[in-house]
Scaffold this active site. Structure first.
Site, mmCIF file in Angstrom:
data_model
loop_
_atom_site.group_PDB
_atom_site.id
_atom_site.type_symbol
_atom_site.label_atom_id
_atom_site.label_comp_id
_atom_site.label_asym_id
_atom_site.label_seq_id
_atom_site.Cartn_x
_atom_site.Cartn_y
_atom_site.Cartn_z
ATOM 1 N N LYS A 188 1.085 -0.979 -0.011
ATOM 2 C CA LYS A 188 -0.083 -0.514 0.036
ATOM 3 C C LYS A 188 0.884 1.234 -0.275
ATOM 4 O O LYS A 188 -0.027 2.004 -0.890
ATOM 5 C CB LYS A 188 -0.518 -0.091 1.328
ATOM 6 C CG LYS A 188 -1.848 -1.008 1.609
ATOM 7 C CD LYS A 188 -2.686 -0.889 2.255
ATOM 8 C CE LYS A 188 -4.121 -1.653 2.444
ATOM 9 N NZ LYS A 188 -5.430 -2.222 2.960
ATOM 10 N N MET A 218 -2.809 -0.020 5.834
ATOM 11 C CA MET A 218 -3.714 0.474 6.677
ATOM 12 C C MET A 218 -4.522 0.617 8.150
ATOM 13 O O MET A 218 -5.383 1.350 8.237
ATOM 14 C CB MET A 218 -4.275 -1.236 6.945
ATOM 15 C CG MET A 218 -5.928 -1.567 7.335
ATOM 16 S SD MET A 218 -6.970 -0.622 6.646
ATOM 17 C CE MET A 218 -8.627 -1.302 6.658
ATOM 18 N N GLY A 275 -0.392 -1.020 15.016
ATOM 19 C CA GLY A 275 -0.019 -1.567 13.482
ATOM 20 C C GLY A 275 0.168 -0.382 12.945
ATOM 21 O O GLY A 275 -0.164 0.369 14.181
ATOM 22 N N GLY A 283 1.142 0.131 9.779
ATOM 23 C CA GLY A 283 1.378 0.016 8.264
ATOM 24 C C GLY A 283 0.513 0.647 6.962
ATOM 25 O O GLY A 283 -1.095 1.735 7.831
#
Length: 271
Positions: free
Chosen positions: A71, A134, A130, A132
């Site tokens: 992404k 997303m 998280g 990243g």
């Protein structure tokens, strides 16, 4: 449902993911059939991202969904970054307009819509695991939805702290108590090394008000199962993926399916 024929006018859409699944393929192809559109959708993975995106451009592939771990790396390979992607430096959708690659992020809107319909109180504290691509979409949607008391939990100090700082959240390498627990890691993902694990302990789940897991396969992850057992409201990855895929479908085809059509396509995609 099956396509009765394909021809040279058929437009191809695809996905690129580190771990391809059948969810998007079944979702999009179901709606192509339902709406009698001359499209077909296929999932791919790659070890050569520049060549794969070059193929999207050169072969006239209409649309490409982008999943982990591509992404952010794909940004350098597209031509136009629309606001939904440029605001968070993360792409999950590419639309090929006559060789010009336009990048969007439909994850953000899906998460924002689910938060709006959840009834969760915006004065709740939030813990997001998280850091990243997303996670950027999720944290941005949380912050823009009014959740100002947040902590980004990530093992990667550099990306975790940068994400937290960008949205005025705290940073921690270790999980913390919060009213809303949000998982944006692969923990609990079917077929992964941590498929049977949960990013939050039972004690933290019991202390929370609600749980949100973006892992879509399975929809009933160990985290969601534990949250349901504790009587907590949940938002599942199946809900996220259906809403973001519906927006992708509209970008690719120009056709917006009804809520009922999206519901049926989502159910079909998970059989």
């Amino acid at each position: 449902m099956s396509r009765s024929f394909l021809n040279r006018e058929t437009q191809l859409c695809m996905s690129l993911s580190g771990r391809p699944s059948n969810i998007g393929t079944r979702f999009h192809n179901y709606l192509y059939d339902e709406l009698d559109l001359n499209f077909v959708y296929k999932a791919f993975t790659t070890t050569d991202l520049p060549a794969a995106i070059g193929g999207v451009r050169a072969l006239g592939i209409r649309g490409c969904a982008v999943s982990m771990p591509f992404k952010e790396d794909v940004i350098a390979l597209v031509d136009v970054m629309h606001d939904s992607a440029s605001a968070i430096d993360s792409v999950n959708t590419i639309v090929n307009e006559n060789g010009v690659l336009h990048a969007y992020n439909t994850d953000y809107q899906a998460v924002a819509n689910l938060l709006a319909s959840s009834g969760f109180a915006t004065d709740w504290s939030v813990a997001v695991t998280g850091s990243g691509g997303m996670a950027k979409a999720v944290v941005a949607a949380l912050r823009d939805s009014g959740f100002t008391d947040g902590t980004v939990v990530a093992r990667n100090t550099d990306t975790g702290r940068a994400l937290a700082d960008a949205y005025g959240y705290a940073y921690s390498q270790y999980t913390v108590d919060a009213d809303l627990l949000v998982n944006v890691t692969p923990i609990g993902m079917d077929g992964g090394p941590d498929a049977d694990a949960s990013p939050f302990s039972d004690d933290r789940i019991s202390a929370a008000q609600a749980v949100f897991d973006v892992v879509a396969m399975p929809s009933e992850t160990p985290l969601i199962v534990a949250a349901r057992a504790a009587g907590k409201p949940v938002v599942t990855g199946a809900e996220v993926i259906a809403l973001q895929a519906a927006e992708q479908f509209h970008l690719y085809t120009g056709v917006r399916p009804t809520d009922e059509q999206v519901r049926r396509a989502s159910e079909f995609s998970r059989r």
